[in-house]
Scaffold this active site. Structure first.
Site, mmCIF file in Angstrom:
data_model
loop_
_atom_site.group_PDB
_atom_site.id
_atom_site.type_symbol
_atom_site.label_atom_id
_atom_site.label_comp_id
_atom_site.label_asym_id
_atom_site.label_seq_id
_atom_site.Cartn_x
_atom_site.Cartn_y
_atom_site.Cartn_z
ATOM 1 N N LYS A 211 2.416 1.784 7.248
ATOM 2 C CA LYS A 211 2.796 0.969 8.405
ATOM 3 C C LYS A 211 3.753 1.728 9.314
ATOM 4 O O LYS A 211 4.390 2.699 8.907
ATOM 5 C CB LYS A 211 3.482 -0.325 7.930
ATOM 6 C CG LYS A 211 2.585 -1.236 7.129
ATOM 7 C CD LYS A 211 1.355 -1.676 7.895
ATOM 8 C CE LYS A 211 1.647 -2.827 8.835
ATOM 9 N NZ LYS A 211 0.374 -3.373 9.396
ATOM 10 N N TYR B 93 -0.223 4.215 10.571
ATOM 11 C CA TYR B 93 -0.574 3.222 11.596
ATOM 12 C C TYR B 93 0.657 3.031 12.456
ATOM 13 O O TYR B 93 1.768 2.866 11.938
ATOM 14 C CB TYR B 93 -0.936 1.877 10.960
ATOM 15 C CG TYR B 93 -2.295 1.824 10.305
ATOM 16 C CD1 TYR B 93 -3.454 2.057 11.036
ATOM 17 C CD2 TYR B 93 -2.426 1.511 8.956
ATOM 18 C CE1 TYR B 93 -4.708 2.007 10.435
ATOM 19 C CE2 TYR B 93 -3.673 1.458 8.344
ATOM 20 C CZ TYR B 93 -4.805 1.704 9.089
ATOM 21 O OH TYR B 93 -6.040 1.650 8.508
ATOM 22 N N HIS C 106 0.423 1.439 16.215
ATOM 23 C CA HIS C 106 0.253 0.300 17.132
ATOM 24 C C HIS C 106 1.394 0.226 18.144
ATOM 25 O O HIS C 106 1.997 -0.835 18.335
ATOM 26 C CB HIS C 106 0.149 -1.011 16.342
ATOM 27 C CG HIS C 106 -1.069 -1.080 15.472
ATOM 28 N ND1 HIS C 106 -2.343 -1.249 15.962
ATOM 29 C CD2 HIS C 106 -1.209 -0.971 14.131
ATOM 30 C CE1 HIS C 106 -3.212 -1.248 14.978
ATOM 31 N NE2 HIS C 106 -2.563 -1.076 13.855
ATOM 32 N N ASP D 68 -5.432 -10.748 14.139
ATOM 33 C CA ASP D 68 -4.519 -9.658 14.524
ATOM 34 C C ASP D 68 -4.679 -9.290 15.997
ATOM 35 O O ASP D 68 -3.842 -8.590 16.552
ATOM 36 C CB ASP D 68 -4.697 -8.433 13.611
ATOM 37 C CG ASP D 68 -6.088 -7.829 13.722
ATOM 38 O OD1 ASP D 68 -7.030 -8.558 14.102
ATOM 39 O OD2 ASP D 68 -6.238 -6.637 13.451
ATOM 40 N N GLU E 139 -4.731 4.484 13.935
ATOM 41 C CA GLU E 139 -5.654 3.595 14.656
ATOM 42 C C GLU E 139 -6.231 4.208 15.924
ATOM 43 O O GLU E 139 -7.200 3.674 16.464
ATOM 44 C CB GLU E 139 -4.981 2.246 14.963
ATOM 45 C CG GLU E 139 -3.947 2.253 16.078
ATOM 46 C CD GLU E 139 -2.568 2.739 15.636
ATOM 47 O OE1 GLU E 139 -2.413 3.120 14.464
ATOM 48 O OE2 GLU E 139 -1.649 2.746 16.475
ATOM 49 N N ARG F 106 0.832 -1.202 0.000
ATOM 50 C CA ARG F 106 0.000 0.000 0.000
ATOM 51 C C ARG F 106 0.872 1.260 0.000
ATOM 52 O O ARG F 106 2.058 1.198 0.297
ATOM 53 C CB ARG F 106 -0.916 0.007 1.241
ATOM 54 C CG ARG F 106 -2.041 -1.001 1.158
ATOM 55 C CD ARG F 106 -2.817 -1.083 2.463
ATOM 56 N NE ARG F 106 -2.010 -1.665 3.533
ATOM 57 C CZ ARG F 106 -2.422 -1.806 4.793
ATOM 58 N NH1 ARG F 106 -3.625 -1.405 5.146
ATOM 59 N NH2 ARG F 106 -1.628 -2.347 5.693
HETATM 60 N N1 LIG Z 1 -6.821 -9.860 9.716
HETATM 61 C C1 LIG Z 1 -6.937 -8.637 9.214
HETATM 62 O O1 LIG Z 1 -6.298 -8.294 8.230
HETATM 63 C C2 LIG Z 1 -7.890 -7.662 9.838
HETATM 64 C C3 LIG Z 1 -8.243 -6.492 9.165
HETATM 65 C C4 LIG Z 1 -9.190 -5.635 9.761
HETATM 66 C C5 LIG Z 1 -9.720 -5.943 11.015
HETATM 67 N N2 LIG Z 1 -9.310 -7.093 11.653
HETATM 68 C C6 LIG Z 1 -9.850 -7.510 12.955
HETATM 69 O O2 LIG Z 1 -11.177 -7.983 12.822
HETATM 70 C C7 LIG Z 1 -11.815 -7.944 14.104
HETATM 71 C C8 LIG Z 1 -13.200 -7.313 13.995
HETATM 72 O O3 LIG Z 1 -13.057 -5.933 13.664
HETATM 73 P P1 LIG Z 1 -14.320 -4.971 13.469
HETATM 74 O O4 LIG Z 1 -13.799 -3.708 12.888
HETATM 75 O O5 LIG Z 1 -15.418 -5.699 12.795
HETATM 76 O O6 LIG Z 1 -14.743 -4.703 14.991
HETATM 77 P P2 LIG Z 1 -16.180 -4.181 15.486
HETATM 78 O O7 LIG Z 1 -15.929 -3.604 16.837
HETATM 79 O O8 LIG Z 1 -16.829 -3.357 14.433
HETATM 80 O O9 LIG Z 1 -17.037 -5.526 15.623
HETATM 81 C C9 LIG Z 1 -16.799 -6.508 16.598
HETATM 82 C C10 LIG Z 1 -18.118 -7.130 16.945
HETATM 83 O O10 LIG Z 1 -17.856 -8.281 17.764
HETATM 84 C C11 LIG Z 1 -18.966 -8.385 18.642
HETATM 85 N N3 LIG Z 1 -18.631 -9.295 19.716
HETATM 86 C C12 LIG Z 1 -17.871 -9.079 20.819
HETATM 87 N N4 LIG Z 1 -17.832 -10.195 21.577
HETATM 88 C C13 LIG Z 1 -18.567 -11.138 20.923
HETATM 89 C C14 LIG Z 1 -18.898 -12.487 21.186
HETATM 90 N N5 LIG Z 1 -18.490 -13.101 22.295
HETATM 91 N N6 LIG Z 1 -19.658 -13.149 20.275
HETATM 92 C C15 LIG Z 1 -20.096 -12.534 19.155
HETATM 93 N N7 LIG Z 1 -19.827 -11.254 18.869
HETATM 94 C C16 LIG Z 1 -19.065 -10.575 19.741
HETATM 95 C C17 LIG Z 1 -19.214 -6.947 19.077
HETATM 96 O O11 LIG Z 1 -20.516 -6.796 19.627
HETATM 97 C C18 LIG Z 1 -19.044 -6.211 17.754
HETATM 98 O O12 LIG Z 1 -20.269 -6.035 17.074
HETATM 99 C C19 LIG Z 1 -10.835 -7.148 14.998
HETATM 100 O O13 LIG Z 1 -10.080 -8.063 15.759
HETATM 101 C C20 LIG Z 1 -9.955 -6.437 14.005
HETATM 102 O O14 LIG Z 1 -8.690 -6.109 14.559
HETATM 103 C C21 LIG Z 1 -8.409 -7.926 11.079
#
Ligand SMILES: NC(=O)c1ccc[n+]([C@@H]2O[C@H](COP(=O)([O-])OP(=O)(O)OC[C@H]3O[C@@H](n4cnc5c(N)ncnc54)[C@H](O)[C@@H]3O)[C@@H](O)[C@H]2O)c1
Length: 372
Positions: free
Chosen positions: A74, A93, A95, A269, A117, A15
């Site tokens: 990054k 970003y 972190h 992550d 972030e 990116r």
């Molecule tokens: N791997 C990647 O490249 C990548 C990229 C972007 C985001 N992420 C990760 O994805 C994850 C989700 O991000 P997001 O932006 O959707 O967050 P978000 O806060 O928008 O959504 C998280 C949801 O999880 C729900 N939740 C919490 N505990 C729960 C449980 N026990 N059971 C069911 N639902 C539950 C919350 O109510 C919320 O609606 C984060 O860990 C984020 O860091 C990873």
């Protein structure tokens, strides 16, 4: 202001922090834009595209050394620490709550650092993280569908089914930004979609915006076990702000899943929500545990850098323009969301979570910026 753009040097990072369209906006407002040569090539933006809109193409030393405001994607990595200096504002970003060496390098250098972030609106939304969650969420069913194909180790299931043949079953744990975006793509593929959520308000909202096309279930451990057992594809998308992801799916639950089913643990992550997950990379994205394929790429948006760069820069550009037009102190004073993004100012830690994480003294961003 002199606004610089550095090329990303972290492995697998394609990116870039500013598109030629963004450079054009800044140049039109009278700013000077310095783009490190080759910075945009990983996102299909050649040097000429920046030159055409009036940006100056420069060396890495010039980008870091001459800019007032330096844009990156990054966090700086070790070879970049030597470029950090007083008088420079870095916007990227970071972190740093989990990165002691970088925090030390930022504090010691006297740089001012604003982290994407931690830019946070008063209602708790994270506008510069949301676009990457959208990308990862939309990518998740696509990756899952691919690894469900037999030649790639899957059960050999077509998520959309065909007339007379049932569609595949997709279970999404967590209905936030990632979960919602995963759901619309899975629905688009024709799958039967269930979202497990813990927030009733969020489920009401999802019910409304998805017009009842998904099954919405309360996420209890019994329900998770039952849903996962039946699924062809499980997408892990939970987040508890500021904490590691809860391990909602145990190894035992995975062992009861269908052979050749797929899990995509987007929450990897934050440690992942499957007991059996560990982080993987785009070059080696999957592994198999208990006969179930696990896709656990920690930087999913990095796989689609053209789309991710545009999604990220759409969100960052208004903040970049505000800082360039008014200076960081005035821009942060006018916008509490941006002020929350200010992590370090001239050796002072200005974000309470970062200060707490490293046992360092905290100073308010307003006070630190006024003194700088
Ligand atoms: N791997 C990647 O490249 C990548 C990229 C972007 C985001 N992420 C990760 O994805 C994850 C989700 O991000 P997001 O932006 O959707 O967050 P978000 O806060 O928008 O959504 C998280 C949801 O999880 C729900 N939740 C919490 N505990 C729960 C449980 N026990 N059971 C069911 N639902 C539950 C919350 O109510 C919320 O609606 C984060 O860990 C984020 O860091 C990873």
């Amino acid at each position: 202001m002199k606004v610089g753009v550095a090329k990303e040097i972290k492995p697998d990072e394609y990116r870039v922090a500013l598109t030629p369209a963004g450079a054009h906006e800044l140049v039109s407002c009278g700013h000077e834009v310095l783009v490190e040569r080759d910075a945009g090539s990983g996102s299909s933006f050649p040097d000429e595209a920046y030159a055409q809109v009036g940006a100056r193409l420069v060396s890495v030393e010039e980008a870091w050394g001459e800019s007032d405001l330096l844009l990156k994607v990054k966090e700086p990595i070790q070879p970049e620490y030597a470029f950090l200096r007083a008088g420079l504002t870095l916007f990227t970003y970071l972190h740093i709550a989990a990165d002691a060496p970088l925090t030390r390098a930022l504090v010691d250098s006297g740089v001012t650092a604003v982290a994407y972030e931690t830019v946070e609106t008063p209602d708790g939304a994270l506008p510069l993280l949301a676009p990457m969650s959208e990308v990862a969420g939309r990518l998740a069913p696509q990756a899952g569908a691919y690894f469900l194909e037999k030649p790639f180790g899957g059960r050999g299931i077509l998520l959309g089914g065909v007339p007379g043949v049932s569609p595949g079953r997709v279970v999404i744990i967590g209905g936030g930004i990632v979960g919602y975006n995963a759901a619309i793509i899975a629905l688009g593929l024709g799958a039967q979609v269930t979202i497990l959520e813990r927030s009733i308000d969020r489920m009401r909202h999802l019910d409304e915006i998805l017009s009842g096309r998904v099954n919405l279930l309360m996420s209890s451990s019994l329900q998770v076990a039952a849903s996962v057992e039946e699924a062809d594809l499980v997408i892990g998308a939970v987040l508890i702000a500021g904490a590691l992801a809860p391990k909602l799916v145990s190894r035992e639950m995975v062992s009861r899943m269908r052979r050749g089913a797929v899990v995509v643990d987007v929450a990897i992550d934050q440690g992942g929500c499957f007991e059996t997950s560990h982080p993987t990379t785009h070059s080696d994205p999957v592994f198999v545990v208990e006969g179930v394929t696990h896709y656990c790429v920690a930087n999913m948006p990095g796989g689609v850098p053209v789309s991710s760069t545009m999604a990220l820069t759409n969100a960052t550009l208004p903040f970049v323009e505000a800082i360039a037009d008014r200076g960081l102190a005035a821009a942060a004073a006018a916008d509490p969301a941006l002020a929350r993004g200010v992590n370090i100012v001239g050796g002072a830690v200005t974000h309470s979570a970062v200060a707490d994480a490293h046992g360092l003294a905290y100073r308010s961003p307003g006070e630190a910026l006024a003194r700088a």
